[in-house]
Design an enzyme around this catalytic site. Structure first.
Site, PDB file in Angstrom:
ATOM      1  N   HIS A  42     -10.248  13.488   0.298  1.00 56.62           N
ATOM      2  CA  HIS A  42      -9.825  12.632  -0.821  1.00 56.62           C
ATOM      3  C   HIS A  42     -11.070  12.331  -1.650  1.00 56.62           C
ATOM      4  O   HIS A  42     -12.157  12.157  -1.086  1.00 56.62           O
ATOM      5  CB  HIS A  42      -9.296  11.279  -0.310  1.00 56.62           C
ATOM      6  CG  HIS A  42      -7.847  11.242   0.065  1.00 56.62           C
ATOM      7  ND1 HIS A  42      -7.383  10.509   1.135  1.00 56.62           N
ATOM      8  CD2 HIS A  42      -6.744  11.817  -0.505  1.00 56.62           C
ATOM      9  CE1 HIS A  42      -6.059  10.634   1.209  1.00 56.62           C
ATOM     10  NE2 HIS A  42      -5.659  11.424   0.241  1.00 56.62           N
TER      11      HIS A  42
ATOM     12  N   CYS B 179     -10.186   3.143   1.344  1.00 50.18           N
ATOM     13  CA  CYS B 179      -8.867   3.637   1.767  1.00 50.18           C
ATOM     14  C   CYS B 179      -7.922   2.479   2.078  1.00 50.18           C
ATOM     15  O   CYS B 179      -6.711   2.577   1.881  1.00 50.18           O
ATOM     16  CB  CYS B 179      -8.985   4.504   3.004  1.00 50.18           C
ATOM     17  SG  CYS B 179      -9.987   5.964   2.792  1.00 50.18           S
TER      18      CYS B 179
HETATM   19  N1  ARG Z   1      -5.081   9.471   7.942  1.00 47.70           N
HETATM   20  C1  ARG Z   1      -4.967   9.274   6.530  1.00 47.70           C
HETATM   21  C2  ARG Z   1      -4.677  10.598   5.840  1.00 47.70           C
HETATM   22  O1  ARG Z   1      -5.215  11.592   6.265  1.00 47.70           O
HETATM   23  C3  ARG Z   1      -6.226   8.648   5.979  1.00 47.70           C
HETATM   24  C4  ARG Z   1      -6.138   8.301   4.530  1.00 47.70           C
HETATM   25  C5  ARG Z   1      -7.413   7.734   4.013  1.00 47.70           C
HETATM   26  N2  ARG Z   1      -7.258   7.199   2.709  1.00 47.70           N
HETATM   27  C6  ARG Z   1      -8.074   7.429   1.667  1.00 47.70           C
HETATM   28  N3  ARG Z   1      -7.860   6.766   0.582  1.00 47.70           N
HETATM   29  N4  ARG Z   1      -9.019   8.326   1.722  1.00 47.70           N
HETATM   30  O2  ARG Z   1      -3.940  10.665   4.889  1.00 47.70           O
END
Ligand code: ARG
Length: 288
Positions: free
Chosen positions: A187, A281
């Protein structure tokens, strides 16, 4: 000290140490989801490992401490209720992108997270936001970061590049796509931090060459962080323009921030790191 060949070959940040810059905090509005049902039940990013035990009560305590930091800094925190069977819901940033009363609701890449989107859509509706859904995948503020009045939009792992036009049109803002190339930084908010309306920090190896060129052209003064900080998700921060709430383990980045006139505020979210997320996150910002 660990040397990172890729990072050392890059130009150094241009700001001199201890440069005096006036930074100002602006009160923010955040949405968070309590990790009541947090777990690592499936693997959708390289940080997740089914054999590592997760301590949910510790996750709750760490999350509560983060929420308290925001409140102590004078910010507002709203809550979307956590739902059973959605262990990643604590990563509220992924639920939407909200700017100037308008919102784009997430369309998650993985079916395991799809059920989170309606909860965010309901909250947005109840709070008077005009929401749209995109035809293509978008993971909200995981990949969509506002810098001043420009949206930086990550793609390559989660958010589909084809969603970019839909998002720019609905939010009526310019959007710049940035290609991510390292699955650990899946991300945009794992590889790039927004510090104020003109200042960003990022981890160069996470980006494709053409996107690095874009970043260097748009933000010649940006802070470039080292691998040791990036690999504890040190860029996954929330800044109010002065205070930068960040993973405490990212000590090198904290020092860089200090030198640039920001005030690093370290928190421990080690349990939530097991799901591949940290401060940002867990925090959806309602931009106004
Ligand atoms: N386990 C989640 C996923 O893989 C973590 C999300 C993390 N969020 C972020 N904004 N980077 O989607």
């Amino acid at each position: 000290m660990t040397m990172d060949i890729a990072a050392t070959a890059l130009p150094r940040p241009r700001t001199r140490p201890h440069e005096k810059v006036d930074r100002t905090a602006r009160p923010r509005r955040f949405v968070m989801v309590r990790p009541t049902h947090f777990a690592v039940d499936y693997v959708i990013n390289p940080w997740m490992d089914l054999s590592t035990p997760v301590d949910t009560s510790r996750a709750l305590a760490q999350w509560e401490a983060l929420r308290q930091v925001y409140i102590d800094l004078g910010h507002t925190v709203d809550e979307v209720g956590s739902l059973p069977g959605l262990p990643d819901m604590v990563y509220a940033a992924n639920g939407a992108m909200v700017v100037n009363g308008r919102a784009v609701v997430a369309r998650f890449a993985h079916p395991e997270r799809a059920g989170e989107a309606p909860a965010h859509a309901d909250w947005l509706l109840d709070h008077g936001f005009v929401s749209v859904h995109t035809r293509h995948t978008n993971e909200g503020q995981g990949d969509l970061l506002l810098v001043g009045s420009t949206i930086l939009a990550g793609y390559g792992f989660r958010t589909d590049r084809r969603a970019h036009q839909e998002i720019a049109d609905h939010l009526d803002m310019p959007l710049v796509g940035l290609e991510l190339v390292d699955p650990r930084f899946y991300h945009l908010d794992t590889a790039l931090a927004v510090l104020d309306d003109t200042t960003i920090a990022y981890y160069p190896p996470a980006f494709a060459e053409h996107s690095l060129a874009t970043l260097r052209q748009m933000y010649p003064q940006a802070i470039e962080v080292a691998s040791a900080d990036a690999y504890v998700l040190g860029l996954n921060v929330v800044s109010d323009g002065l205070n930068v709430v960040m993973p405490a383990a990212a000590t090198g980045f904290a020092e860089q921030l200090h030198h640039h006139g920001f005030r690093p505020v370290g928190v421990d979210l080690s349990e939530l790191l097991k799901g591949g997320g940290s401060v940002k996150c867990c925090t959806l910002e309602v931009h106004s």
